[in-house]
Write a protein that holds these residues in place. Sequence first.
Motif, PDB file in Angstrom:
ATOM      1  N   GLU A  94       0.885  -1.123  -0.017  1.00 29.61           N
ATOM      2  CA  GLU A  94      -0.069  -0.080   0.170  1.00 29.61           C
ATOM      3  C   GLU A  94       0.752   1.376   0.151  1.00 29.61           C
ATOM      4  O   GLU A  94       0.550   2.170  -0.605  1.00 29.61           O
ATOM      5  CB  GLU A  94      -0.843  -0.126   0.990  1.00 29.61           C
ATOM      6  CG  GLU A  94      -2.001   0.998   1.152  1.00 29.61           C
ATOM      7  CD  GLU A  94      -2.925   1.051  -0.005  1.00 29.61           C
ATOM      8  OE1 GLU A  94      -2.971   0.259  -0.600  1.00 29.61           O
ATOM      9  OE2 GLU A  94      -3.516   2.210   0.095  1.00 29.61           O
ATOM     10  N   TRP A  96       4.042   1.468  -1.238  1.00 32.77           N
ATOM     11  CA  TRP A  96       4.380   1.718  -2.673  1.00 32.77           C
ATOM     12  C   TRP A  96       3.323   2.247  -3.628  1.00 32.77           C
ATOM     13  O   TRP A  96       3.570   3.256  -4.374  1.00 32.77           O
ATOM     14  CB  TRP A  96       4.897   0.279  -3.169  1.00 32.77           C
ATOM     15  CG  TRP A  96       5.193   0.243  -4.489  1.00 32.77           C
ATOM     16  CD1 TRP A  96       6.198   0.808  -5.145  1.00 32.77           C
ATOM     17  CD2 TRP A  96       4.677  -0.351  -5.659  1.00 32.77           C
ATOM     18  NE1 TRP A  96       6.096   0.629  -6.486  1.00 32.77           N
ATOM     19  CE2 TRP A  96       5.194   0.185  -6.854  1.00 32.77           C
ATOM     20  CE3 TRP A  96       3.425  -1.242  -5.746  1.00 32.77           C
ATOM     21  CZ2 TRP A  96       4.874  -0.443  -8.367  1.00 32.77           C
ATOM     22  CZ3 TRP A  96       2.866  -1.453  -7.105  1.00 32.77           C
ATOM     23  CH2 TRP A  96       3.617  -1.333  -8.292  1.00 32.77           C
ATOM     24  N   ARG A  97       2.156   1.910  -3.298  1.00 31.45           N
ATOM     25  CA  ARG A  97       1.026   2.327  -4.159  1.00 31.45           C
ATOM     26  C   ARG A  97       0.964   3.828  -4.052  1.00 31.45           C
ATOM     27  O   ARG A  97       0.793   4.347  -4.933  1.00 31.45           O
ATOM     28  CB  ARG A  97      -0.283   1.531  -4.054  1.00 31.45           C
ATOM     29  CG  ARG A  97      -1.354   2.194  -4.499  1.00 31.45           C
ATOM     30  CD  ARG A  97      -2.531   1.587  -3.838  1.00 31.45           C
ATOM     31  NE  ARG A  97      -3.616   2.354  -4.166  1.00 31.45           N
ATOM     32  CZ  ARG A  97      -5.089   2.337  -3.835  1.00 31.45           C
ATOM     33  NH1 ARG A  97      -5.489   0.946  -2.989  1.00 31.45           N
ATOM     34  NH2 ARG A  97      -5.934   3.008  -4.121  1.00 31.45           N
ATOM     35  N   ARG A 100       3.753   5.642  -5.496  1.00 32.72           N
ATOM     36  CA  ARG A 100       3.706   5.924  -7.024  1.00 32.72           C
ATOM     37  C   ARG A 100       2.710   6.557  -7.730  1.00 32.72           C
ATOM     38  O   ARG A 100       2.906   7.583  -8.516  1.00 32.72           O
ATOM     39  CB  ARG A 100       3.789   4.336  -7.627  1.00 32.72           C
ATOM     40  CG  ARG A 100       3.683   4.335  -9.099  1.00 32.72           C
ATOM     41  CD  ARG A 100       3.487   2.835  -9.423  1.00 32.72           C
ATOM     42  NE  ARG A 100       3.543   2.739 -10.983  1.00 32.72           N
ATOM     43  CZ  ARG A 100       2.428   2.688 -11.721  1.00 32.72           C
ATOM     44  NH1 ARG A 100       1.211   2.343 -10.827  1.00 32.72           N
ATOM     45  NH2 ARG A 100       2.614   2.554 -13.011  1.00 32.72           N
ATOM     46  N   ASN A 101       1.404   6.298  -7.254  1.00 27.30           N
ATOM     47  CA  ASN A 101       0.156   6.860  -7.820  1.00 27.30           C
ATOM     48  C   ASN A 101       0.220   8.266  -7.285  1.00 27.30           C
ATOM     49  O   ASN A 101      -0.427   9.010  -7.945  1.00 27.30           O
ATOM     50  CB  ASN A 101      -1.027   6.047  -7.320  1.00 27.30           C
ATOM     51  CG  ASN A 101      -0.963   4.797  -8.152  1.00 27.30           C
ATOM     52  OD1 ASN A 101      -0.096   4.443  -8.804  1.00 27.30           O
ATOM     53  ND2 ASN A 101      -2.063   4.116  -8.217  1.00 27.30           N
TER      54      ASN A 101
END
Lengths: 366, 204
Positions: A94, A96-97, A100-101
């Motif tokens: 989560e 990382w998400r 990144r996003n």
Amino acid sequence: MNLLTAQAPGRVPRSGKGLALGIWRFMLVALVLALSIGFTQVAVAQADPDREMTTAAPGITAEQWRQVRSGETGPNYRDSRFDSNYSLINSSGETWREIRNRWVSPFGLIAVFGMAALIALFYFIVGRKELEAPRTGRLLLRWTLMKRALHWTVATLFIILALTGMTLLFGKFVFRPLFGDGIWAWMIAATKVLHNYLGPIFGILLVILLVSLIKENIPKKHDWVWFKKGGGMIGKKHVDAGFANGGEKAWYWILATVGILVIASGFVLDFPNFNQSRDTMQWANIIHAVGALGLTAISLGHIYIGTLGTEGALEGMTTGYVDETWAKEHHNLWYDEVKDQTLSEEEVAARKSSGGSSEPSATRTS
Amino acid sequence: MAQMKFMCDAERCIECNGCVTACKNANDVEWGIQRRRVVTLNDGEANEMSISVACMHCDDAPCMAVCPTDCFYKTDDGIVLHDKDLCIGCGYCLYACPFGAPQFPQQDAFGERGKMDKCTFCAGGPAESKEEEYEKYGSNRIAEGKLPLCAEMCSTKALLAGDAQDVADIFRQRVVHRGHKDGAWSNNPQASADNLAYDAAHKG
Ligand code: HEM
Ligand code: SF4
Ligand code: SF4
């Protein structure tokens, strides 16, 4: 109890032996009664949640939750999947998400398009840097065929990687609604194949290019002055520069650091056959995307200066030769070293027809 | 509209791997891929516990958010499915997924992984025909009005599947009968926000 009552009917105690039996029977009944009361008490206790909590096998403890969240597996951890090395919960997924996003993706877009906008603004306000003096028509060899070939191969690969990389990150917002699933499926598959196979080739060639140019890119004192004077981009201030000026050296060292980081993280992402953990992949992806988008933004500046921004720069990298005037105005220290090696256009043409790659290089280390 | 969910009652799971086998069988899953796995913590110790894990069909699914091709979609029943025609096998869904659900038939140089595969809640996936659907994604039991085979076959009924509300009701009932205040999933400091089991235990 049932057993006893079933035995009771029709049986009457007759003698002393019978009496003894009666006492035994009484004691048995008493025992059963006592036991059954005991049982009832147990049943009552079972209905009390608080007591149950103290005797039951413990539920999941805070320690176990910590263990699960941290992802540690320990010697008594079992996973029934045959090749799995996963913890129960991938709690960094989560994070990382989010990175990144929420951060890399929008700010990467802002960096690349912001840079493009700045350059456009600069071009419209300040405009192209023309040569101040007329060309002399005498030429100097700046880039040998080998270096030109290397430069353009690396540059082409870079552009393909930047475009495919950005398609991996942003393509779904643009091309899927634009083209529909049929074309998008084909396009994104090609994107990934191009990126993943050309990436390593780019990596190897960039390292070769960097090694072949390191002599010309060692920082010198006059480079610092070059920066302080803004590279002479604006106005007509005179700034000292050797074969490579301060700005070119900065681009070189950005490629030699950030570029290497992008390549290294790209290799990590590209070869999952070494069984990297998910966490390694997450970090590699963030480093790769941040580095690559940064490079893409900065490369726009490099491309602008090398083409539209400066009169006479592009011919150096296409033909290999630059005009004497250009050399004097942009790389005076280099010019001072090589000014005795100028050639006429005819001489250059003659050299080229006799095989350009054997040309002696006019490059120097300053 | 239903919101389909799995829930595994860790106080009941006996690590028999029946769900794993049922899934393989129901969906004819490719060699090397196992959509469901059973994890045992502290095996052989007093606080041993097991749980069956597969795709949990997240409400705010991380896989969906990071997929470069945007190939995931949510059905009306809240089931997270993906389109194998769009998948490029980049592995991003696996990096993001909390449960390690996405899997790949291979893991080769140059990021060659093949098409991602994961639990479909026995709801198949996008395809032209029934045969193609079965070939690519396995059975579509939901279309036949049945629940996922793993949960249906679970010998201890530890693994529950169905509408979130029904699953929660069953679990709540169990918790009350057990007399355990917190049921199988106690002491999670994060639970109040997002844990179905915790909610179930506390609504009853
Ligand atoms: C040795 C060189 C490189 C290698 C091996 C490499 C490899 C990769 C790989 C494997 C991915 C993951 C995507 C996938 O597996 O489908 C990726 C993503 C990406 N790459 Fe590269 N790459 C390289 C160079 C570059 C360069 C030079 C750029 C840009 C100038 C770039 C930009 C990107 C971007 C923007 C992404 C997407 C990140 C995301 O979606 O989060 N890459 N690269
Ligand atoms: S694959 Fe993972 S992230 Fe996606 S819905 Fe299933 S459990 Fe959630
Ligand atoms: S592997 Fe397939 S499904 Fe997973 S993120 Fe990549 S493209 Fe999407």
